[in-house]
Write a protein that holds these residues in place. Structure first.
Motif, PDB file in Angstrom:
ATOM      1  N   LEU A 168       0.843  -1.186   0.000  1.00 44.86           N
ATOM      2  CA  LEU A 168       0.000   0.000   0.000  1.00 44.86           C
ATOM      3  C   LEU A 168       0.885   1.245   0.000  1.00 44.86           C
ATOM      4  CD1 LEU A 168      -2.651  -1.146   2.630  1.00 44.86           C
ATOM      5  CD2 LEU A 168      -2.805  -1.270   0.143  1.00 44.86           C
ATOM      6  N   GLN A 169       0.440   2.253  -0.738  1.00 48.41           N
ATOM      7  CA  GLN A 169       1.232   3.475  -0.891  1.00 48.41           C
ATOM      8  C   GLN A 169       1.515   4.131   0.458  1.00 48.41           C
ATOM      9  OE1 GLN A 169      -0.446   6.221  -3.683  1.00 48.41           O
ATOM     10  NE2 GLN A 169       1.234   7.664  -3.539  1.00 48.41           N
ATOM     11  N   GLY A 170       2.787   4.366   0.713  1.00 48.68           N
ATOM     12  CA  GLY A 170       3.184   5.051   1.938  1.00 48.68           C
ATOM     13  C   GLY A 170       3.150   4.191   3.190  1.00 48.68           C
ATOM     14  N   ILE A 171       2.878   2.878   3.015  1.00 51.01           N
ATOM     15  CA  ILE A 171       2.770   1.977   4.170  1.00 51.01           C
ATOM     16  C   ILE A 171       3.786   0.850   4.020  1.00 51.01           C
ATOM     17  CG2 ILE A 171       1.254   0.358   5.379  1.00 51.01           C
ATOM     18  CD1 ILE A 171      -1.096   2.159   4.452  1.00 51.01           C
ATOM     19  N   ASN A 172       4.721   0.780   4.939  1.00 54.34           N
ATOM     20  CA  ASN A 172       5.825  -0.179   4.826  1.00 54.34           C
ATOM     21  C   ASN A 172       5.480  -1.514   5.492  1.00 54.34           C
ATOM     22  OD1 ASN A 172       8.376  -1.150   4.182  1.00 54.34           O
ATOM     23  ND2 ASN A 172       9.271  -0.410   6.102  1.00 54.34           N
ATOM     24  N   VAL A 173       4.495  -2.201   4.911  1.00 58.84           N
ATOM     25  CA  VAL A 173       4.082  -3.517   5.411  1.00 58.84           C
ATOM     26  C   VAL A 173       4.090  -4.481   4.231  1.00 58.84           C
ATOM     27  CG1 VAL A 173       2.274  -4.850   6.565  1.00 58.84           C
ATOM     28  CG2 VAL A 173       2.622  -2.445   7.170  1.00 58.84           C
ATOM     29  N   PRO A 174       4.765  -5.635   4.349  1.00 55.52           N
ATOM     30  CA  PRO A 174       4.845  -6.561   3.213  1.00 55.52           C
ATOM     31  C   PRO A 174       3.505  -7.213   2.896  1.00 55.52           C
ATOM     32  CG  PRO A 174       5.796  -7.565   5.176  1.00 55.52           C
ATOM     33  CD  PRO A 174       5.505  -6.134   5.523  1.00 55.52           C
ATOM     34  N   THR A 175       3.318  -7.537   1.620  1.00 49.92           N
ATOM     35  CA  THR A 175       2.116  -8.263   1.213  1.00 49.92           C
ATOM     36  C   THR A 175       2.266  -9.738   1.572  1.00 49.92           C
ATOM     37  OG1 THR A 175       2.966  -8.820  -0.978  1.00 49.92           O
ATOM     38  CG2 THR A 175       1.855  -6.699  -0.749  1.00 49.92           C
ATOM     39  N   LEU A 176       1.159 -10.443   1.577  1.00 43.68           N
ATOM     40  CA  LEU A 176       1.208 -11.894   1.768  1.00 43.68           C
ATOM     41  C   LEU A 176       1.988 -12.544   0.628  1.00 43.68           C
ATOM     42  CD1 LEU A 176      -2.466 -12.455   2.941  1.00 43.68           C
ATOM     43  CD2 LEU A 176      -0.425 -12.998   4.294  1.00 43.68           C
ATOM     44  N   LYS A 177       1.780 -12.025  -0.597  1.00 40.06           N
ATOM     45  CA  LYS A 177       2.455 -12.598  -1.763  1.00 40.06           C
ATOM     46  C   LYS A 177       3.972 -12.464  -1.647  1.00 40.06           C
ATOM     47  CE  LYS A 177      -1.225 -12.420  -5.199  1.00 40.06           C
ATOM     48  NZ  LYS A 177      -1.585 -12.043  -6.576  1.00 40.06           N
ATOM     49  N   GLU A 178       4.439 -11.328  -1.127  1.00 41.70           N
ATOM     50  CA  GLU A 178       5.875 -11.136  -0.909  1.00 41.70           C
ATOM     51  C   GLU A 178       6.445 -12.217  -0.002  1.00 41.70           C
ATOM     52  OE1 GLU A 178       7.684  -7.267   0.224  1.00 41.70           O
ATOM     53  OE2 GLU A 178       5.694  -6.480  -0.185  1.00 41.70           O
ATOM     54  N   GLN A 179       5.598 -12.713   0.897  1.00 40.99           N
ATOM     55  CA  GLN A 179       6.043 -13.677   1.895  1.00 40.99           C
ATOM     56  C   GLN A 179       5.753 -15.118   1.481  1.00 40.99           C
ATOM     57  OE1 GLN A 179       5.413 -12.013   6.068  1.00 40.99           O
ATOM     58  NE2 GLN A 179       4.065 -10.658   4.903  1.00 40.99           N
ATOM     59  N   GLY A 180       5.468 -15.287   0.185  1.00 40.24           N
ATOM     60  CA  GLY A 180       5.287 -16.623  -0.358  1.00 40.24           C
ATOM     61  C   GLY A 180       3.914 -17.224  -0.156  1.00 40.24           C
ATOM     62  N   ILE A 181       2.940 -16.386   0.223  1.00 37.38           N
ATOM     63  CA  ILE A 181       1.570 -16.867   0.426  1.00 37.38           C
ATOM     64  C   ILE A 181       0.689 -16.223  -0.641  1.00 37.38           C
ATOM     65  CG2 ILE A 181      -0.355 -17.050   2.060  1.00 37.38           C
ATOM     66  CD1 ILE A 181       1.749 -16.526   4.300  1.00 37.38           C
ATOM     67  N   ASP A 182       0.233 -17.002  -1.599  1.00 35.00           N
ATOM     68  CA  ASP A 182      -0.467 -16.471  -2.766  1.00 35.00           C
ATOM     69  C   ASP A 182      -1.934 -16.148  -2.450  1.00 35.00           C
ATOM     70  OD1 ASP A 182      -0.992 -15.650  -5.325  1.00 35.00           O
ATOM     71  OD2 ASP A 182      -1.233 -17.676  -6.135  1.00 35.00           O
ATOM     72  N   VAL A 183      -2.127 -15.085  -1.672  1.00 31.98           N
ATOM     73  CA  VAL A 183      -3.470 -14.653  -1.278  1.00 31.98           C
ATOM     74  C   VAL A 183      -3.597 -13.150  -1.525  1.00 31.98           C
ATOM     75  CG1 VAL A 183      -5.064 -14.308   0.664  1.00 31.98           C
ATOM     76  CG2 VAL A 183      -3.809 -16.457   0.450  1.00 31.98           C
ATOM     77  N   GLU A 184      -4.662 -12.770  -2.212  1.00 33.22           N
ATOM     78  CA  GLU A 184      -4.997 -11.357  -2.435  1.00 33.22           C
ATOM     79  C   GLU A 184      -6.516 -11.229  -2.310  1.00 33.22           C
ATOM     80  OE1 GLU A 184      -5.225  -8.072  -6.054  1.00 33.22           O
ATOM     81  OE2 GLU A 184      -3.948  -9.838  -6.296  1.00 33.22           O
ATOM     82  N   ILE A 185      -6.980 -10.312  -1.473  1.00 33.50           N
ATOM     83  CA  ILE A 185      -8.417 -10.117  -1.313  1.00 33.50           C
ATOM     84  C   ILE A 185      -8.688  -8.686  -0.859  1.00 33.50           C
ATOM     85  CG2 ILE A 185      -8.374 -11.052   1.053  1.00 33.50           C
ATOM     86  CD1 ILE A 185     -11.230 -12.136   0.524  1.00 33.50           C
ATOM     87  N   GLY A 186      -9.663  -8.037  -1.501  1.00 35.80           N
ATOM     88  CA  GLY A 186     -10.018  -6.659  -1.175  1.00 35.80           C
ATOM     89  C   GLY A 186     -11.352  -6.578  -0.456  1.00 35.80           C
ATOM     90  N   ASN A 187     -11.542  -5.486   0.263  1.00 38.42           N
ATOM     91  CA  ASN A 187     -12.763  -5.268   1.036  1.00 38.42           C
ATOM     92  C   ASN A 187     -13.444  -4.003   0.511  1.00 38.42           C
ATOM     93  OD1 ASN A 187     -14.755  -5.201   2.957  1.00 38.42           O
ATOM     94  ND2 ASN A 187     -13.429  -4.566   4.638  1.00 38.42           N
ATOM     95  N   TRP A 188     -14.370  -4.185  -0.464  1.00 38.31           N
ATOM     96  CA  TRP A 188     -15.065  -3.034  -1.035  1.00 38.31           C
ATOM     97  C   TRP A 188     -16.305  -2.692  -0.202  1.00 38.31           C
ATOM     98  CZ3 TRP A 188     -20.091  -4.052  -2.319  1.00 38.31           C
ATOM     99  CH2 TRP A 188     -20.435  -5.403  -2.541  1.00 38.31           C
TER     100      TRP A 188
END
Length: 319
Positions: free
Chosen positions: A229-249
């Protein structure tokens, strides 16, 4: 021109869209927030209400919080109590679809009227500051040893963080039906449980935990977006080898049984609110991503999301 003739002419112009909404009498909006105070839906609803009143699109906005069952309790109250009311609206989103799939409530979202999708937000997973676990890798290792010992805390059953937890388990080779998920009725309850160390891992929209992460009271270990996320220094799950992406609209629905003209007026009012400085400030403050979609395109999106979520939840053993 006689006053009654003038008013009739003004009404005709407003109905055809020849006059801006602000030129006509602003309504008294009744907004159902199907969650307890303090969470994402509550923040969204109140920010939208402020935008409506600041821009004189509405004279007043009254809020009714009714939490529980991933929004199903509020949905039932809205469907049964606001039929035909052109000034009633309800905040909803991906979480409600998950709750309907798992909870099978007696009312259906299809009974209400789709108005617009307004934002999207990705979730963050956090640890209490005092946790002996430090990273998502630590969580996964513990999950593999003893799935039940990792207590996941978040929104109602079927929420995006619940689905994400099940997907994480599945991707790392753990039976998702064995995850220990604790559902809370609102963001405030989930926050208190994390701060108190009553859950191992907490999940929610980033904005709900941002102040606690900044203050060092929570440790952010992963976000559910495709990229950081822009301006937020937190790794994604994918970066950590966990193939998960989900959004909350999140979106807005109108009451059951309103006319096409009333639906258009409500849609125009919401879309106008999304162009105001007040709404722009809310987007920035809460790190929300604009995701505007209205009319039949929004209705189709909800139907497609429902089918996709259901397939994911069945595959993960949640239904």
């Amino acid at each position: 021109m006689r006053r009654d003739t003038f008013l009739k002419s003004l009404a005709a112009l407003a109905a055809t869209g020849a006059l801006p909404l602000s030129a006509w009498a602003a309504p008294n909006v009744k907004m159902m927030i199907p969650a307890n105070p303090g969470g994402g839906w509550d923040t969204t609803g109140r920010a939208l209400g402020k935008a409506l009143t600041d821009a004189k699109l509405a004279d007043t906005v009254t809020f009714d919080n009714k939490g529980g069952a991933a929004g199903a309790l509020g949905l039932a109250q809205f469907v049964n109590g606001s039929k035909g009311d052109p000034n009633a609206m309800m905040i909803m989103g991906a979480v409600m679809l998950g709750g309907i799939i798992t909870g099978k409530p007696p009312v259906s979202l299809s009974q209400a009227t789709p108005i617009a999708r307004i934002t999207s937000e990705y979730n963050v997973f956090v640890l209490p500051a005092s946790s002996p676990l430090k990273t998502m890798k630590d969580v996964v290792e513990q999950l593999k040893k003893d799935p039940g010992s990792v207590k996941w805390g978040g929104g109602s059953r079927g929420s995006t963080e619940h689905i994400a937890a099940a997907m994480i388990a599945q991707k790392v080779g753990v039976d998702p039906s064995k995850i220990n998920y604790v559902a809370f009725r609102g963001g405030g309850e989930a926050t208190a449980a994390i701060l108190g160390g009553n859950v191992t891992v907490g999940g929610s929209g980033y904005s709900e935990f941002a102040e606690y992460i900044s203050a060092g009271k929570m440790r952010a270990i992963a976000v559910t977006s495709a990229q950081r996320l822009q301006g937020i220094n937190v790794p994604t799950l994918k970066e950590q080898g966990i193939d998960v992406e989900i959004g909350n609209w999140r979106g807005v629905y109108g009451a059951p049984g309103i006319t096409p003209e009333q639906r258009k007026a409500l849609t125009d009012m919401v879309l106008a609110a999304l162009k105001t400085p007040a709404w722009g400030e809310a987007l920035k403050k809460n790190d929300w991503t604009p995701a505007v979609l209205s009319g039949e395109a929004f209705a189709k999106f909800v139907d497609d999301e429902f089918a996709s979520l259901r397939a994911t939840m069945v595959k993960s053993g949640m239904v």
